[in-house]
Every structure is written in structure tokens, then in C-alpha cells.
Scaffold this motif. Structure first.
Motif, mmCIF file in Angstrom:
data_model
loop_
_atom_site.group_PDB
_atom_site.id
_atom_site.type_symbol
_atom_site.label_atom_id
_atom_site.label_comp_id
_atom_site.label_asym_id
_atom_site.label_seq_id
_atom_site.Cartn_x
_atom_site.Cartn_y
_atom_site.Cartn_z
ATOM 1 N N VAL A 79 0.892 -1.026 0.099
ATOM 2 C CA VAL A 79 -0.133 0.008 0.029
ATOM 3 C C VAL A 79 0.794 1.093 0.123
ATOM 4 O O VAL A 79 1.688 1.208 0.716
ATOM 5 C CB VAL A 79 -0.955 0.050 1.163
ATOM 6 C CG1 VAL A 79 -1.830 1.528 1.164
ATOM 7 C CG2 VAL A 79 -1.634 -1.254 1.072
ATOM 8 N N LEU A 80 0.737 2.144 -0.943
ATOM 9 C CA LEU A 80 1.259 3.455 -1.143
ATOM 10 C C LEU A 80 0.291 4.532 -1.076
ATOM 11 O O LEU A 80 -0.792 4.413 -1.713
ATOM 12 C CB LEU A 80 2.095 3.448 -2.478
ATOM 13 C CG LEU A 80 3.160 2.443 -2.691
ATOM 14 C CD1 LEU A 80 3.635 2.420 -4.117
ATOM 15 C CD2 LEU A 80 4.371 2.592 -1.639
ATOM 16 N N ALA A 81 0.674 5.497 -0.145
ATOM 17 C CA ALA A 81 -0.330 6.709 -0.122
ATOM 18 C C ALA A 81 0.650 7.718 -0.576
ATOM 19 O O ALA A 81 1.653 8.056 -0.251
ATOM 20 C CB ALA A 81 -0.690 6.971 1.426
ATOM 21 N N ASN A 134 -7.028 -3.599 -11.032
ATOM 22 C CA ASN A 134 -6.026 -4.504 -11.296
ATOM 23 C C ASN A 134 -5.426 -4.314 -12.737
ATOM 24 O O ASN A 134 -5.614 -4.900 -13.688
ATOM 25 C CB ASN A 134 -6.928 -6.017 -11.703
ATOM 26 C CG ASN A 134 -7.561 -6.258 -10.184
ATOM 27 O OD1 ASN A 134 -7.054 -6.094 -9.368
ATOM 28 N ND2 ASN A 134 -8.784 -6.725 -10.026
ATOM 29 N N ARG A 135 -4.585 -3.401 -12.698
ATOM 30 C CA ARG A 135 -3.863 -2.988 -13.870
ATOM 31 C C ARG A 135 -2.450 -3.520 -13.833
ATOM 32 O O ARG A 135 -1.924 -3.670 -12.602
ATOM 33 C CB ARG A 135 -3.682 -1.464 -14.022
ATOM 34 C CG ARG A 135 -5.003 -0.730 -14.193
ATOM 35 C CD ARG A 135 -5.056 -0.799 -15.754
ATOM 36 N NE ARG A 135 -6.515 -0.011 -15.833
ATOM 37 C CZ ARG A 135 -6.425 1.470 -16.255
ATOM 38 N NH1 ARG A 135 -5.478 1.691 -16.673
ATOM 39 N NH2 ARG A 135 -7.488 2.093 -16.601
ATOM 40 N N LEU A 144 3.271 -6.933 -11.156
ATOM 41 C CA LEU A 144 2.350 -6.642 -9.961
ATOM 42 C C LEU A 144 1.058 -6.249 -10.672
ATOM 43 O O LEU A 144 0.625 -5.831 -11.536
ATOM 44 C CB LEU A 144 2.798 -5.528 -9.300
ATOM 45 C CG LEU A 144 4.159 -5.612 -8.880
ATOM 46 C CD1 LEU A 144 4.702 -4.214 -8.099
ATOM 47 C CD2 LEU A 144 4.476 -6.527 -8.006
ATOM 48 N N LEU A 145 -0.108 -6.541 -9.664
ATOM 49 C CA LEU A 145 -1.531 -5.948 -10.234
ATOM 50 C C LEU A 145 -1.709 -4.629 -9.315
ATOM 51 O O LEU A 145 -1.337 -4.577 -7.952
ATOM 52 C CB LEU A 145 -2.576 -6.797 -9.800
ATOM 53 C CG LEU A 145 -3.095 -8.032 -10.947
ATOM 54 C CD1 LEU A 145 -4.088 -8.746 -10.305
ATOM 55 C CD2 LEU A 145 -2.996 -7.306 -12.243
ATOM 56 N N ALA A 146 -1.942 -3.498 -9.862
ATOM 57 C CA ALA A 146 -2.109 -2.100 -9.112
ATOM 58 C C ALA A 146 -3.569 -1.733 -9.116
ATOM 59 O O ALA A 146 -4.144 -1.761 -10.228
ATOM 60 C CB ALA A 146 -1.205 -1.077 -9.705
ATOM 61 N N SER A 147 -4.030 -1.257 -8.035
ATOM 62 C CA SER A 147 -5.212 -0.802 -8.100
ATOM 63 C C SER A 147 -5.003 0.625 -7.626
ATOM 64 O O SER A 147 -4.169 0.731 -6.556
ATOM 65 C CB SER A 147 -6.433 -1.530 -7.211
ATOM 66 O OG SER A 147 -6.642 -2.709 -8.009
ATOM 67 N N VAL A 159 -2.669 0.227 -4.325
ATOM 68 C CA VAL A 159 -2.445 -1.403 -3.896
ATOM 69 C C VAL A 159 -1.779 -1.875 -4.801
ATOM 70 O O VAL A 159 -2.383 -2.020 -5.872
ATOM 71 C CB VAL A 159 -3.670 -1.609 -3.047
ATOM 72 C CG1 VAL A 159 -3.546 -3.202 -2.750
ATOM 73 C CG2 VAL A 159 -4.574 -0.975 -2.008
ATOM 74 N N LEU A 160 -0.922 -2.591 -4.347
ATOM 75 C CA LEU A 160 -0.016 -3.624 -5.262
ATOM 76 C C LEU A 160 -0.047 -4.994 -4.661
ATOM 77 O O LEU A 160 0.230 -5.276 -3.609
ATOM 78 C CB LEU A 160 1.414 -3.161 -5.170
ATOM 79 C CG LEU A 160 1.639 -1.392 -5.650
ATOM 80 C CD1 LEU A 160 3.263 -1.365 -5.402
ATOM 81 C CD2 LEU A 160 1.435 -1.333 -6.870
#
Length: 181
Positions: A79-81, A134-135, A144-147, A159-160
Motif C-alpha cells: 500500500v502506497l499513499a 487490477n492494472r 504486480l497488479l495495481a489498483s 494497492v500492489l
């Protein structure tokens, strides 16, 4: 003479109340005066109650924030903010592990964390305020899937999820099916 003494006896506790209000605003413990003047002492009591309520609310918010941080830190997904300029303001341990950064290292801005064109496109869309689900982000030898979701302050939370093993299993299955056929 008498007016001057009366004026000082009123101005000192009012000045002390103003200082106490500034202390409360800074988060410091206020020194609230006792003047012996009923109206000023009533105001002082109101300041005490206000300071008590503010301290209670702050403690509740701190506890809530601590619980939220513990929850995010315990997540298996990264998780990255980020703020509105793409600076990473929070990265949980899973994100640091996925990206290869130790727990205490500063992370570069979101636009420089990922090097592939596909990953940069996802990051640019996230920073533009787009909600993404889910990119795929290629990252070195992993997938990685990123949202991502925009934050109210103009930043984003991303979110990764590492799906490298899943992609490898899919490739093995495809190869197996092709060989059996």
C-alpha cells in the motif's frame, strides 16, 4: 489610580487566557489563570472544558489512526499513499518489500518508482485522479497488479499485489495443455 489597578486586574487574566488559547492551538498544555473575577473565571472554566474535549478527541483520533496503521502494515499487499504531487507519504512494509526498499529508506516519488512505459501510464492515470482496478505493472522480473483510488486531498492510494507466481503457473498450464494437445 483605581481605574488603572482595576484595568490591570482584568487585563492580566485576559492576557493569560489569550496565551492559554495559543497554547491549546499549538497542542501544548495551557496555564489557565484564576482571577477571582466571576466572569473571567467562567471563561477560564469554559477553556478547561474545551481543552479537555480537544484532548479526548485527539486521543480517540490517535488510537483510531494507530489501529488503521497497524491494519495497513499487516496487509500482505503493498500500500502506497501519495500526495497530490506524487510524493510517497506512506508505504507499508509489503510495498517496501515489493519495491526493494528497506523499512527506513525514503522512497522516491511515485512517477520514478516504476520504469516501464506500462507502469508509468498506470501511475500517471492514478495521479490524474483516475480510479484504477487490477492494472498490470511489470517490475523487473515480476508482475504486480495495481489498483488506485484518488484521495480527497488530491493524492492517491495505490494497492500492489504480486501475481508473478500466478502468471508463472498460468504459463506452465498453457505449455502443458499445448504439449498434451
Amino acid at each position: 489610580g483605581l481605574a488603572l489597578v482595576a484595568g490591570r486586574s482584568i487585563s492580566r487574566p485576559l492576557t493569560a487566557l489569550a496565551t492559554a488559547a495559543q497554547d491549546i492551538a499549538r497542542g501544548a498544555a495551557p496555564r489557565l489563570p484564576h482571577s477571582g473575577i466571576p466572569e473571567i473565571d467562567t471563561l477560564t472554566q469554559a477553556f478547561r472544558r474545551m481543552h479537555g474535549r480537544i484532548a479526548e478527541h485527539f486521543a480517540e483520533l490517535s488510537a483510531e489512526r494507530g489501529g488503521s496503521e497497524a491494519l495497513v502494515d499487516a496487509m500482505g499487499e503493498g500500500v502506497l499513499a501519495c500526495d497530490g504531487k506524487g510524493r510517497v507519504v506512506r508505504a507499508n512494509p509489503a510495498a517496501r518489500r515489493l519495491l526493494g526498499y528497506p523499512p527506513d529508506a525514503a522512497l522516491p516519488g511515485l512517477p520514478t518508482l516504476f520504469h516501464s512505459k506500462a507502469a508509468r501510464d498506470v501511475v500517471d492515470a492514478a495521479l490524474a485522479g483516475d480510479a484504477l482496478s487490477n492494472r498490470e505493472l511489470p517490475l523487473d522480473d515480476r508482475v504486480l497488479l495495481a489498483s488506485a483510488r484518488p484521495l480527497p486531498d488530491g493524492g492517491t492510494v495505490m494497492v500492489l499485489h504480486d501475481v508473478t507466481a500466478l502468471r508463472r503457473l498460468e504459463a506452465i498450464r498453457r505449455d502443458f495443455v499445448a504439449n498434451v494437445s
